[in-house]
Scaffold this motif. Structure first.
Motif: not given
Length: 390
Positions: A256-257, A155, A294
């Motif tokens: 990142t999710s 991230y 997140l």
């Protein structure tokens, strides 16, 4: 189908309690939940119980749910143990609400419990690791912190965010937790302290990680008829969404999710007939500081890559447009694995009734977000007080 309402919610203190058992901790949470009901409540009204726990340390892995309900004197109540790692009691609440909505129960108990501090750090680390992919993560030496550190590194490389932003999460949540008498780490910290703490798994340091915690939480869910009889201000479970995802981080297209969060949130919003803009408050799963950032994006609070900006602007502070983790979150309040999901609901119940320690003005619609492992299972709930969204 009837609506489901929260009529009572409570928790034990979260922390390290040598000599306490999972039974005694849940006893304290249950008593507080019953005491929070506005009218006298006969516990014989409870038809079903759904109790979440990972079973850290291997104690009473079989039939731990009935061991708790029998200890409480809920003799003969149909009890189901729910295990979905850190999302165990989030799923327990979903099951309780479904039982009430389907007419199988007039009143259902949802909750969770965990004892985590009565063993060595290495042993606890092993138990936390089982919430990840066993063969390719835990057995290869990857820790729970190490998994989230990989997510944090990705991230910070991909978006406009820094280690200082991770530390801002800690400062905010410790500020809230300092006012919560149930919180394990009930103290404030400065940004300098949070930036310069020792590394745990770089870029995550000590202030970016939640503590190891003992504790329990309990929520009583009722149909509309019972809720109107027993509560002056019942809180409606307006939307319940859940989803599973890849258990191992290496199986995902992005670090990142958390796709399961997005899916569970979409389902909860759709059922409740609201969107992120309608929320007044949220409790999100901040087992590590990166997890909160997140969550902002996956829950639709902001666009991809904009979480740090949202935090810097103070939007998620108690006085901001969408306060997040007024309880202190997992970071300050603590994270007893099985008790965390319904622990979030305790805060939401108090907030929407105007009884919280860090009270948000005129909060009507709130959300809880409970993640298992690094995203293998997620439960999202939307709650409304009378009047609902405006």
């Amino acid at each position: 189908m009837t609506d489901a309402y929260i009529i009572g919610a409570g928790q034990s203190d979260f922390g390290s309690f040598p000599g306490e058992s999972y039974r005694s901790l849940f006893d304290a949470a249950f008593d507080e939940a019953v005491d929070s009901i506005d009218a006298d409540f006969d516990t014989e009204k409870i038809d079903e119980a759904f109790l979440g726990t990972l079973g850290v340390g291997g104690r009473q892995l079989g039939l731990s749910g009935p061991a708790v309900t029998e200890h409480l004197g809920l003799h003969g109540v149909a009890t189901t143990r729910v295990e979905n790692a850190c999302a165990a009691s989030g799923y327990a609440l979903r099951n309780a609400a479904m039982a009430v909505r389907a007419g199988m129960a007039d009143v259902a108990l949802a909750g969770g419990y965990e004892v985590m501090t009565d063993m060595s750090g290495d042993h606890t680390k092993w138990w936390l690791g089982v919430s990840g992919e066993t063969e390719w993560e835990r057995l290869s030496g990857t820790t729970f912190a190490g998994v989230y550190a990989q997510m944090a590194s990705a991230y910070l490389q991909e978006f406009d965010a820094t280690v200082e932003d991770l530390s801002r999460v800690a400062v905010k949540n410790h500020g809230n937790g300092a006012k919560n008498p149930h919180a394990q780490l009930g103290f404030e910290c400065t940004l300098d302290e949070a930036v310069n703490a020792p590394d745990v798994a770089a870029p995550l340091n000590l202030y970016h990680c939640c503590p190891t915690t003992d504790g329990a939480s309990a929520v009583l869910v009722a149909n509309e008829r019972v809720a109107r009889e027993l509560s002056d201000a019942p809180i409606r479970v307006a939307g319940a969404g859940a989803a599973s995802g890849q258990v191992g981080l290496f199986q995902r297209d992005s670090l990142t999710s958390i796709p399961a969060t997005r899916t569970a949130a979409e389902r909860a919003y759709e059922e409740a007939g609201v969107g992120p803009a309608d929320l007044d408050i949220a409790e999100v799963h901040d087992c590590f500081a990166i997890a909160e950032l997140l969550a902002y994006e996956d829950l639709g609070f902001c666009d991809r890559g904009e979480a740090a900006r949202l935090l810097r602007e103070g939007a998620t502070d108690p006085e901001g447009r969408l306060p997040v983790n007024t309880s202190g979150g997992l970071k300050s309040k603590g994270h007893p694995i099985g008790a965390t999901g319904t622990g979030q609901v305790v805060e939401m119940f108090d907030q929407l009734r105007g009884e919280a320690h860090v009270q948000v003005d005129d909060a009507r619609v709130g959300l809880t977000h409970n993640v298992g492992g690094s995203g293998g299972g997620v439960a999202v709930h939307v709650f409304e007080r009378e009047g609902g969204a405006t």
